[in-house]
Design a protein around this motif. Structure first.
Motif, PDB file in Angstrom:
ATOM      1  N   ILE A 193       0.845  -1.210   0.000  1.00  0.00           N
ATOM      2  CA  ILE A 193       0.000   0.000   0.000  1.00  0.00           C
ATOM      3  C   ILE A 193       0.874   1.251   0.000  1.00  0.00           C
ATOM      4  O   ILE A 193       0.613   2.195  -0.763  1.00  0.00           O
ATOM      5  CB  ILE A 193      -0.931  -0.016   1.230  1.00  0.00           C
ATOM      6  N   LYS A 194       1.906   1.255   0.809  1.00  0.00           N
ATOM      7  CA  LYS A 194       2.797   2.419   0.914  1.00  0.00           C
ATOM      8  C   LYS A 194       3.470   2.744  -0.415  1.00  0.00           C
ATOM      9  O   LYS A 194       3.600   3.927  -0.795  1.00  0.00           O
ATOM     10  CB  LYS A 194       3.855   2.143   1.981  1.00  0.00           C
ATOM     11  N   ASN A 195       3.884   1.712  -1.131  1.00  0.00           N
ATOM     12  CA  ASN A 195       4.678   1.918  -2.343  1.00  0.00           C
ATOM     13  C   ASN A 195       3.870   1.862  -3.638  1.00  0.00           C
ATOM     14  O   ASN A 195       4.437   1.983  -4.726  1.00  0.00           O
ATOM     15  CB  ASN A 195       5.785   0.865  -2.411  1.00  0.00           C
ATOM     16  N   ALA A 196       2.552   1.675  -3.530  1.00  0.00           N
ATOM     17  CA  ALA A 196       1.720   1.525  -4.722  1.00  0.00           C
ATOM     18  C   ALA A 196       1.709   2.808  -5.553  1.00  0.00           C
ATOM     19  O   ALA A 196       1.619   3.918  -5.027  1.00  0.00           O
ATOM     20  CB  ALA A 196       0.300   1.153  -4.328  1.00  0.00           C
ATOM     21  N   SER A 197       1.793   2.663  -6.873  1.00  0.00           N
ATOM     22  CA  SER A 197       1.753   3.817  -7.773  1.00  0.00           C
ATOM     23  C   SER A 197       0.322   4.182  -8.159  1.00  0.00           C
ATOM     24  O   SER A 197       0.062   5.257  -8.685  1.00  0.00           O
ATOM     25  CB  SER A 197       2.561   3.517  -9.042  1.00  0.00           C
ATOM     26  N   GLY A 198      -0.613   3.265  -7.882  1.00  0.00           N
ATOM     27  CA  GLY A 198      -2.023   3.525  -8.179  1.00  0.00           C
ATOM     28  C   GLY A 198      -2.899   2.956  -7.081  1.00  0.00           C
ATOM     29  O   GLY A 198      -2.423   2.547  -6.019  1.00  0.00           O
ATOM     30  N   GLN A 199      -4.175   2.934  -7.345  1.00  0.00           N
ATOM     31  CA  GLN A 199      -5.129   2.439  -6.359  1.00  0.00           C
ATOM     32  C   GLN A 199      -4.983   0.929  -6.162  1.00  0.00           C
ATOM     33  O   GLN A 199      -4.735   0.195  -7.109  1.00  0.00           O
ATOM     34  CB  GLN A 199      -6.551   2.767  -6.821  1.00  0.00           C
ATOM     35  N   LYS A 248      -9.803  -8.890 -10.282  1.00  0.00           N
ATOM     36  CA  LYS A 248      -9.465  -7.483 -10.544  1.00  0.00           C
ATOM     37  C   LYS A 248      -7.963  -7.260 -10.387  1.00  0.00           C
ATOM     38  O   LYS A 248      -7.346  -7.731  -9.433  1.00  0.00           O
ATOM     39  CB  LYS A 248     -10.257  -6.572  -9.617  1.00  0.00           C
ATOM     40  N   ASP A 249      -7.397  -6.502 -11.310  1.00  0.00           N
ATOM     41  CA  ASP A 249      -5.943  -6.322 -11.364  1.00  0.00           C
ATOM     42  C   ASP A 249      -5.376  -5.603 -10.142  1.00  0.00           C
ATOM     43  O   ASP A 249      -4.202  -5.785  -9.811  1.00  0.00           O
ATOM     44  CB  ASP A 249      -5.555  -5.531 -12.625  1.00  0.00           C
ATOM     45  N   ASP A 250      -6.210  -4.794  -9.466  1.00  0.00           N
ATOM     46  CA  ASP A 250      -5.676  -4.009  -8.350  1.00  0.00           C
ATOM     47  C   ASP A 250      -5.886  -4.673  -6.988  1.00  0.00           C
ATOM     48  O   ASP A 250      -5.538  -4.106  -5.955  1.00  0.00           O
ATOM     49  CB  ASP A 250      -6.293  -2.606  -8.333  1.00  0.00           C
ATOM     50  N   THR A 251      -6.432  -5.893  -6.964  1.00  0.00           N
ATOM     51  CA  THR A 251      -6.683  -6.577  -5.693  1.00  0.00           C
ATOM     52  C   THR A 251      -5.379  -7.106  -5.105  1.00  0.00           C
ATOM     53  O   THR A 251      -4.607  -7.793  -5.782  1.00  0.00           O
ATOM     54  CB  THR A 251      -7.663  -7.751  -5.884  1.00  0.00           C
ATOM     55  N   LEU A 305      -8.334 -19.707 -10.134  1.00  0.00           N
ATOM     56  CA  LEU A 305      -7.493 -18.564 -10.480  1.00  0.00           C
ATOM     57  C   LEU A 305      -6.036 -18.715 -10.051  1.00  0.00           C
ATOM     58  O   LEU A 305      -5.142 -18.128 -10.674  1.00  0.00           O
ATOM     59  CB  LEU A 305      -8.075 -17.292  -9.851  1.00  0.00           C
ATOM     60  N   SER A 306      -5.792 -19.439  -8.954  1.00  0.00           N
ATOM     61  CA  SER A 306      -4.429 -19.647  -8.413  1.00  0.00           C
ATOM     62  C   SER A 306      -3.684 -18.333  -8.203  1.00  0.00           C
ATOM     63  O   SER A 306      -2.567 -18.136  -8.682  1.00  0.00           O
ATOM     64  CB  SER A 306      -3.614 -20.567  -9.349  1.00  0.00           C
ATOM     65  N   VAL A 307      -4.312 -17.430  -7.440  1.00  0.00           N
ATOM     66  CA  VAL A 307      -3.700 -16.121  -7.202  1.00  0.00           C
ATOM     67  C   VAL A 307      -3.356 -15.889  -5.735  1.00  0.00           C
ATOM     68  O   VAL A 307      -2.653 -14.919  -5.409  1.00  0.00           O
ATOM     69  CB  VAL A 307      -4.635 -14.985  -7.684  1.00  0.00           C
ATOM     70  N   LEU A 308      -3.825 -16.733  -4.819  1.00  0.00           N
ATOM     71  CA  LEU A 308      -3.537 -16.546  -3.405  1.00  0.00           C
ATOM     72  C   LEU A 308      -2.137 -17.030  -3.060  1.00  0.00           C
ATOM     73  O   LEU A 308      -1.619 -17.967  -3.660  1.00  0.00           O
ATOM     74  CB  LEU A 308      -4.546 -17.294  -2.539  1.00  0.00           C
ATOM     75  N   GLY A 309      -1.529 -16.390  -2.074  1.00  0.00           N
ATOM     76  CA  GLY A 309      -0.200 -16.779  -1.620  1.00  0.00           C
ATOM     77  C   GLY A 309       0.247 -15.887  -0.486  1.00  0.00           C
ATOM     78  O   GLY A 309      -0.529 -15.098   0.052  1.00  0.00           O
ATOM     79  N   SER A 310       1.504 -15.985  -0.108  1.00  0.00           N
ATOM     80  CA  SER A 310       2.013 -15.283   1.074  1.00  0.00           C
ATOM     81  C   SER A 310       2.961 -14.131   0.762  1.00  0.00           C
ATOM     82  O   SER A 310       3.459 -13.480   1.675  1.00  0.00           O
ATOM     83  CB  SER A 310       2.742 -16.290   1.989  1.00  0.00           C
ATOM     84  N   ASP A 311       3.213 -13.865  -0.509  1.00  0.00           N
ATOM     85  CA  ASP A 311       4.183 -12.827  -0.879  1.00  0.00           C
ATOM     86  C   ASP A 311       3.545 -11.825  -1.828  1.00  0.00           C
ATOM     87  O   ASP A 311       3.542 -11.992  -3.038  1.00  0.00           O
ATOM     88  CB  ASP A 311       5.409 -13.475  -1.541  1.00  0.00           C
ATOM     89  N   VAL A 312       2.990 -10.757  -1.254  1.00  0.00           N
ATOM     90  CA  VAL A 312       2.285  -9.777  -2.073  1.00  0.00           C
ATOM     91  C   VAL A 312       3.224  -9.046  -3.019  1.00  0.00           C
ATOM     92  O   VAL A 312       2.827  -8.628  -4.110  1.00  0.00           O
ATOM     93  CB  VAL A 312       1.525  -8.783  -1.161  1.00  0.00           C
ATOM     94  N   SER A 313       4.494  -8.897  -2.635  1.00  0.00           N
ATOM     95  CA  SER A 313       5.461  -8.206  -3.500  1.00  0.00           C
ATOM     96  C   SER A 313       5.765  -9.008  -4.757  1.00  0.00           C
ATOM     97  O   SER A 313       6.246  -8.474  -5.756  1.00  0.00           O
ATOM     98  CB  SER A 313       6.757  -7.930  -2.735  1.00  0.00           C
ATOM     99  N   ASN A 314       5.459 -10.314  -4.709  1.00  0.00           N
ATOM    100  CA  ASN A 314       5.679 -11.187  -5.855  1.00  0.00           C
ATOM    101  C   ASN A 314       4.406 -11.393  -6.672  1.00  0.00           C
ATOM    102  O   ASN A 314       4.341 -12.263  -7.539  1.00  0.00           O
ATOM    103  CB  ASN A 314       6.225 -12.537  -5.367  1.00  0.00           C
ATOM    104  N   GLY A 315       3.368 -10.587  -6.348  1.00  0.00           N
ATOM    105  CA  GLY A 315       2.122 -10.670  -7.093  1.00  0.00           C
ATOM    106  C   GLY A 315       1.049 -11.526  -6.448  1.00  0.00           C
ATOM    107  O   GLY A 315      -0.060 -11.628  -6.987  1.00  0.00           O
TER     108      GLY A 315
END
Length: 426
Positions: free
Chosen positions: A226-232, A316-319, A340-350
């Motif tokens: 959240i701190k480093n995000a360039s958009g919403q 959604k791309d911004d989730t 979808l296989s999008v859940l995980g423990s490293d948000v910085s890795n997507g």
């Protein structure tokens, strides 16, 4: 600022004793029908799943001593609820008669209610009372539960246990209970607008605090993003309904705590989606904000429909994160991720950070594998246990105070800890 919540309900040894005792009591138990989740789901939509437990009087102490020194694994994994004083009101309790209590659960749709019945049976065995557990096939079957409640009232019992599917729908029935002098113990879910004299005790998790614990732990994983995000960026919340008080309180506890955390770090945050939650949220900004909290509520309380809502958010791309606020909603989030296989423990890795609530084998496996970042579990066993104690005390004519029960944060690191594992029902 992270909220600290201290666990004082009970020691892990007490919970373990209860779990063991449910299967090894020397008293007899008879079952009118199978109350497991599979039985309920396979029955017709109007049939009531029910079970009964019958216990002979016991010469043992009416209540095992409860330790109040349970210590959470860490401040962020603390438990909500403080029942030190509240459970003392049951010290030395004995039933004045062979009472029988109708116990209305929300459904037999999840193993959560099986765990609650384990607690009921343990307490009934100790006190020499009996109970009849009954509930609709789904938590969406509000009218069915009201009919069951009215039928129970007509039998003029000495007390009724109620976990209301919809708190507004039971108000007329509760008014009848008050006028006829039938004490009602609410468990799992309180009834905020209950008529005077109807609810004599509420045995429930402090859901606002429990929702905040989920937010605190999720925020640890996403605050840098959240701190480093360039958009919403977007945080999702899936609530199975907007009518049950416990789900309302838990969902708002998460939302309001997340708003505080985000704004404390200098970011703006808005809430969108379900009207109840957007209107009730506290301190949210409007307009184009740095963070959006999107709240989804399905038309009915099923895993499949919760999955549909979760899939919309996860796509959604911004989730960056999502919270499922009970077992049904959390399993819906996991069902959506199966596609979808999008859940995980490293948000910085997507990865999208997923946080659940309650337990069950599906959620526990997802926490252990790292698919879910973690979850908050309640103790339905203790809610069922103390509901029977409260009803017995009320039938004896004792005045009561409410009994808060604990909720614990757990993740892959502490899931097997002594103060966590006994609360994680399958």
């Amino acid at each position: 600022m992270k909220r600290r919540v201290v666990a004082t309900l009970m020691s892990a040894a007490m919970v373990a004793t209860l779990l063991a005792g449910c299967g090894s009591s020397s008293t007899t138990s008879t079952s009118a029908s199978n109350s497991s989740s599979s039985s309920a789901s396979s029955s017709s939509s109007t049939a009531a799943a029910s079970s009964s437990s019958t216990a002979a009087a016991s010469s043992s102490s009416a209540k095992e001593e409860v330790s109040t020194t349970s210590t959470p694994a860490a401040s962020s994994s603390s438990a909500s609820g403080d029942s030190t004083d509240a459970t003392a009101q049951f010290d030395g309790l004995k039933a004045n008669d062979a009472y029988n209590f109708p116990m209305l659960v929300k459904s037999f749709q999840s193993t959560y209610w099986d765990a609650a019945q384990q607690g009921m049976k343990k307490a009934a065995d100790e006190l020499g009372v009996t109970y009849d557990a009954q509930g609709p096939n789904s938590e969406s079957d509000i009218a069915d539960q009201v009919n069951m409640l009215n039928s129970a009232i007509s039998s003029k019992p000495v007390g009724i246990g109620l976990a209301a599917c919809d708190t507004t729908s039971v108000l007329d029935s509760l008014k009848t209970c008050a006028s006829e002098g039938i004490p009602v113990v609410a468990f799992d879910t309180g009834v905020a607008d209950a008529p005077d004299g109807s609810i004599v005790c509420t045995v429930a998790t402090d859901n606002g605090q429990a929702g905040a614990v989920a937010a605190d732990n999720m925020y640890d994983a996403i605050k840098d993003e959240i701190k480093n995000a360039s958009g919403q960026v977007r945080i999702g919340e899936v609530n199975q309904d907007a009518t049950a008080l416990n789900i309302q309180q838990r969902g708002l506890g998460f939302i309001n705590e997340m708003i505080k955390l985000i704004k404390a770090d200098g970011k703006t945050v808005s809430v969108e989606g379900n009207e109840f939650y957007t209107n009730a949220a506290e301190g949210a900004d409007t307009g184009d904000t740095d963070v959006v909290i999107e709240v989804a509520v399905p038309a009915q309380t099923t895993v499949e429909l919760c999955s549909t809502e979760a899939q919309t958010i996860l796509s959604k791309d911004d989730t960056i994160a999502i919270f499922g606020s009970n077992q049904t909603a959390a399993e819906g989030v996991l069902a959506a991720d199966a596609n979808l296989s999008v859940l995980g423990s490293d948000v910085s890795n997507g990865d999208i950070i997923g946080v659940g609530f309650d337990a069950g084998s599906t959620i526990k496996a997802a926490v252990e594998s790292g698919t879910l970042y973690g979850a908050v579990t309640q103790s339905p066993l203790m809610m069922g246990y103390y509901a029977i104690y409260a009803l017995t005390a009320a039938a004896n004519g004792q005045e009561l105070q409410d009994v808060p029960t604990a909720g614990y944060w757990y993740n892959a690191d502490n899931i097997n800890d002594d103060d966590i594992a006994p609360n994680l029902y399958d």
